[in-house]
Write a protein that holds these residues in place. Structure first.
Motif, mmCIF file in Angstrom:
data_model
loop_
_atom_site.group_PDB
_atom_site.id
_atom_site.type_symbol
_atom_site.label_atom_id
_atom_site.label_comp_id
_atom_site.label_asym_id
_atom_site.label_seq_id
_atom_site.Cartn_x
_atom_site.Cartn_y
_atom_site.Cartn_z
ATOM 1 N N ALA A 163 0.805 -1.228 0.000
ATOM 2 C CA ALA A 163 0.000 0.000 0.000
ATOM 3 C C ALA A 163 0.834 1.271 0.000
ATOM 4 O O ALA A 163 0.390 2.311 -0.492
ATOM 5 C CB ALA A 163 -0.934 -0.005 1.213
ATOM 6 N N ASN A 164 2.022 1.184 0.557
ATOM 7 C CA ASN A 164 2.925 2.346 0.566
ATOM 8 C C ASN A 164 4.341 1.828 0.344
ATOM 9 O O ASN A 164 4.781 0.910 1.041
ATOM 10 C CB ASN A 164 2.842 3.085 1.903
ATOM 11 N N ASN A 165 5.026 2.404 -0.624
ATOM 12 C CA ASN A 165 6.355 1.919 -0.983
ATOM 13 C C ASN A 165 7.404 2.827 -0.361
ATOM 14 O O ASN A 165 7.738 3.884 -0.903
ATOM 15 C CB ASN A 165 6.462 1.830 -2.503
ATOM 16 N N THR A 166 7.881 2.388 0.787
ATOM 17 C CA THR A 166 8.787 3.149 1.639
ATOM 18 C C THR A 166 10.000 3.681 0.894
ATOM 19 O O THR A 166 10.408 4.823 1.098
ATOM 20 C CB THR A 166 9.285 2.234 2.781
ATOM 21 N N ILE A 167 10.592 2.838 0.076
ATOM 22 C CA ILE A 167 11.863 3.196 -0.563
ATOM 23 C C ILE A 167 11.660 4.245 -1.652
ATOM 24 O O ILE A 167 12.448 5.177 -1.783
ATOM 25 C CB ILE A 167 12.541 1.926 -1.131
ATOM 26 N N PHE A 168 10.558 4.092 -2.414
ATOM 27 C CA PHE A 168 10.362 4.954 -3.587
ATOM 28 C C PHE A 168 9.475 6.161 -3.298
ATOM 29 O O PHE A 168 9.439 7.103 -4.073
ATOM 30 C CB PHE A 168 9.822 4.106 -4.741
ATOM 31 N N GLY A 169 8.745 6.097 -2.172
ATOM 32 C CA GLY A 169 7.919 7.242 -1.808
ATOM 33 C C GLY A 169 6.616 7.323 -2.590
ATOM 34 O O GLY A 169 6.157 8.412 -2.921
ATOM 35 N N THR A 170 6.037 6.163 -2.862
ATOM 36 C CA THR A 170 4.733 6.157 -3.538
ATOM 37 C C THR A 170 3.702 5.454 -2.661
ATOM 38 O O THR A 170 4.049 4.649 -1.795
ATOM 39 C CB THR A 170 4.789 5.433 -4.892
ATOM 40 N N GLU A 171 2.441 5.770 -2.912
ATOM 41 C CA GLU A 171 1.367 5.227 -2.068
ATOM 42 C C GLU A 171 0.127 5.006 -2.941
ATOM 43 O O GLU A 171 -0.191 5.832 -3.801
ATOM 44 C CB GLU A 171 1.059 6.242 -0.953
ATOM 45 N N TRP A 172 -0.551 3.906 -2.726
ATOM 46 C CA TRP A 172 -1.812 3.655 -3.426
ATOM 47 C C TRP A 172 -2.842 4.645 -2.891
ATOM 48 O O TRP A 172 -3.225 4.565 -1.722
ATOM 49 C CB TRP A 172 -2.298 2.226 -3.194
ATOM 50 N N ASN A 173 -3.300 5.517 -3.752
ATOM 51 C CA ASN A 173 -4.289 6.493 -3.303
ATOM 52 C C ASN A 173 -5.701 6.121 -3.732
ATOM 53 O O ASN A 173 -6.621 6.918 -3.621
ATOM 54 C CB ASN A 173 -3.881 7.890 -3.776
ATOM 55 N N TYR A 174 -5.850 4.877 -4.198
ATOM 56 C CA TYR A 174 -7.185 4.337 -4.492
ATOM 57 C C TYR A 174 -7.146 2.840 -4.200
ATOM 58 O O TYR A 174 -6.061 2.248 -4.080
ATOM 59 C CB TYR A 174 -7.567 4.611 -5.950
ATOM 60 N N ILE A 175 -8.321 2.260 -4.049
ATOM 61 C CA ILE A 175 -8.407 0.818 -3.812
ATOM 62 C C ILE A 175 -8.770 0.150 -5.135
ATOM 63 O O ILE A 175 -9.822 0.436 -5.704
ATOM 64 C CB ILE A 175 -9.480 0.498 -2.750
#
Lengths: 360, 360
Positions: A149-161
Motif C-alpha cells: 500500500a505504501n512503498n517506503t523506498i520509492f515514496g509512492t502510495e496507493w491512493n485508491y483501492i
C-alpha cells in the motif's frame, strides 16, 4: 527532554515522546501490578487486560468489522510474505502488483508456493508511480491480489483501492497503517510490520476476513497458520508481549488526537508542506509522480549525487537524522510517519531553503 | 520501588530491577543519541553498536567458539521447532528425546519435514525424570539429536550431556540458558526463546556451528534460513531491535555478578534451599526425581488438589505470583530464574512452613 532529535528514519522510526515517557514510567511497575509488562505471564489476568485492550483499541481506531480477526504475529512483514500464500493460495495462483522493492520480495516469496502473475508493475520507471486501474491486468480467478500500500523506498502510495470483483485484496500496509482511515471491508487481509506507526520492531499485525481462514498449507511451520493463531488468540506460543503493549500506547495516543480522521488531516498537512516546497523550486526534484506521492515517505534529490551527499551530511549536523535515500533511489528521503511533529517538517524545509541558497 | 512482588512465573518472568531501571532511564533518549532504542534504524551506527555489543557479550558470557554463529530470530522457540528440521534434516531423519510437553511439540513439528525417531522418552512416568545415557537409543546416522535441556512444566533438567558420537546435539535451552556454564562446543545448535533469562518475549537466540549451515530446505519461508540469517547478521529484515538491546542489558547484569560461574552458584544455592526444605517434610512432595531436578522450575504439591488450590490463593495474597502449577502436572511450580533473588526463595519457604503448620 529537549535534546531529542528529528528522526526521519524509514523504520524503526520516531515515536511520540509522550508514549515513550509513559512506557518509561510504567517500566518497573505496571499500574501497581508489582512487575514490568515485560515480566508478565502472557496467560495472567493483568496481561489479558493489556492484549484485549490493544485489540479493542485497534478495532475502534480502524473500524475493523466483526467478521475480521486480528492477529499479533512475529517476523515482521517479511514473515507475512510467506504466510499470505501459505494461508490463501487455495487453488494455487495469485496476482501481485509490483510497485517497489518489498512488493517484489513478497511476489518472489509467493512464487515458492504457487503460480504468481504480475498483474501490474511500475518497474519501467524505477517504481516512481502507482499503476492506475486501467493498467491492472487482474486474473478474476486468482486466489488473491497483493499490493504494497505504501512503498517506503520509492515514496509512492496507493491512493485508491483497486477494483477486483470477488478476488480478495491483500495489502501490506507496513508503512502507512494508522496514517489514514481505511475501509477494512474492502480487503481480505491487511498486514503490517509494527515498526513505523505501531511501535517497536518485532511484530506484525494481521487483520484477516474470517471466511479466508482454514486453508493453511499442510506440512508447513506451525506458527504461520492464521486459523491456529485466530483460534488461540495469538497465543499458540508466547506472543511479543511488550510490542503488543506498546501498540496499545500508540493507539491511545492516536485516539487522544482524535483518531484516524484527525491523523489523516495532520499527515496531509505535513506532507503537503514538503511537496509544496519541492514543487516551488527547481533546485530539488521530487521523485514520485504527483498522483502517486506518499504521505509517509517523501523522496527527492538535487540531481547531483555530490550535492545530495553534502545535504545529508549537513542535515545530521543540524540535528536531523536518517535523511539519506535508499540506495535503490539515491538522493534523500524524509520519512514522516505519524509521530513526526510538524515542527520537524518546518525545520527540514528551513534547512532545505538554507541549503538551496548556499548551493544554487 | 519497594512494591515490586516476587514473580514465580514460568515465562515471561522476573527481570532484575536494575535492568528495568536502566531501560526506563534510557527509554526517551539513549546515551545522547536523541532517540529511544525503539526508534533507531536497525542500520544506523548507534544501533550497530548495540547489536554488536550484545553479540560480543553473549560470546564472552557463554564462551561461544569462533566457529559458531549467533542469530537473533523471531517467533520464539516454537518457530525453532520448525527451523531446526528445515535447516538440519539433510538426509531426512532425526532423533528426539521426549522429556516433556515442549520436547514433544518439537518432535511433532519435525515429523512434518522428515522421519523422526523417539530415541528416549520419560512419558511413562509423566515426564518426572530425564533418561540416563543407557536409556537412550540413538541412531548413529541421524541428522541430529534433539533435547529440551530444561522442562519448564515438569521441573526436570538434563544434568549431563548425552554422548552421541558424531551426531550433532541440538538443545532447546529456552528455560535454562545463561543459568550455568555450558560447553557450547558439545552442541551443534543451541536455541532459546528469550523470555526467561534473556529479556522480553519476542525473540529466539540461535547458536549454530558453521559447518551445519547451508542446507535449508527449498521452497520454505525465507526467514527461517539459518545461513541467510548468518550471512545478513540477523538483518535480512528488521530484527526485534528492542529485545536485542534488552538482552544486552541482561548480559551486562550477569557479567556484573561475575558471569555464569557465579550465576550457577547462586542458582544452585537458591534451588537447593527449596529442595532441601521439600525433602525435610512429608507435607509437600517434590514432583521430579532427585537426579533430574531442575534448578529453574521447582514442581511440588501437597498430594491434595484442594489444599494446592488454597496454597496458590494464599500465596498471591502474600505477594507472590504465578505459583500455580501447569495443568499437565497440577500442584505448584516455583520458577526461579536468574532474576529471582534469594529473598524470594526465603519468603516462599517461610510461607510454605506457615502453610504447613496451619494445614497439617
Amino acid at each position: 527532554m529537549s535534546d531529542r532529535i528529528f528522526n526521519f528514519s524509514a523504520g524503526p522510526s520516531m515515536m511520540p515522546q509522550s508514549v515513550l515517557e509513559k512506557a518509561a514510567a510504567q517500566m518497573v511497575n505496571y499500574e501497581g501490578s508489582g512487575m514490568s509488562v515485560m515480566e508478565m505471564s502472557h496467560r495472567s489476568k493483568v496481561y489479558d487486560g493489556i492484549i484485549n485492550n490493544t485489540e479493542a483499541a485497534l478495532r475502534r481506531v480502524m473500524g475493523i468489522p466483526d467478521n475480521y480477526k486480528v492477529l499479533f504475529m512475529q517476523g515482521g512483514a517479511t514473515m507475512q510474505f510467506s504466510a499470505v500464500p501459505l494461508n490463501l493460495m487455495v487453488t494455487g495462483k495469485a496476482d501481485y502488483a509490483v510497485t517497489g522493492n518489498f512488493a517484489k520480495n513478497a511476489m518472489k516469496e509467493a512464487k515458492k508456493f504457487g503460480e504468481v502473475h504480475i498483474a501490474a508493475s511500475s518497474e519501467d520507471r524505477n517504481f516512481a508511480y502507482i499503476p492506475k486501474q486501467d493498467q491492472i491486468n487482474a486474473d478474476p480467478n486468482a486466489d488473491y491480489f497483493h499490493i504494497c500500500a505504501n512503498n517506503t523506498i520509492f515514496g509512492t502510495e496507493w491512493n485508491y483501492i483497486p477494483e477486483l470483483g470477488n478476488v480478495p485484496l491483500v495489502a501490506d500496509m507496513s508503512s502507512n497503517i494508522l496514517s489514514r482511515p481505511v475501509d477494512v471491508s474492502k480487503y481480505g487481509v491487511i498486514y503490517a510490520g509494527a515498526q513505523k506507526n505501531m511501535g517497536p520492531a518485532g511484530m506484525a499485525v494481521v487483520i484477516v476476513r474470517e471466511d479466508l481462514l482454514g486453508h493453511y498449507r499442510e506440512n508447513m511451520p506451525v506458527l504461520l497458520d492464521y486459523k491456529l493463531m485466530a483460534d488461540k488468540g495469538s497465543m499458540y506460543n508466547t506472543p511479543p508481549t511488550y510490542a503488543i503493549y506498546m501498540l496499545g500506547l500508540m493507539l491511545e495516543w492516536i485516539e487522544g488526537l482524535g483518531g484516524l480522521t484527525e491523523m489523516e488531516k495532520l499527515n496531509i498537512k505535513k506532507s503537503q508542506l514538503l511537496y509544496d516546497y519541492l514543487d516551488s523550486t527547481d533546485f530539488y526534484v521530487a521523485v514520485a509522480d504527483k498522483d502517486s506521492r506518499s504521505r509517509m515517505n517523501v523522496t527527492f534529490n538535487t540531481g547531483n549525487a555530490e550535492l545530495d551527499a553534502a545535504f545529508v551530511k549537513a542535515s545530521v549536523e543540524a540535528g536531523m537524522s536518517n535523511l539519506k535515500g535508499h540506495r535503490l533511489v539515491g538522493g534523500m528521503r524524509a520519512s514522516i510517519y505519524n509521530a513526526m511533529p510538524i515542527e520537524g517538517i518546518e525545520k527540514l524545509i528551513g534547512f532545505m531553503q538554507e541549503f538551496e541558497k548556499k548551493n544554487k
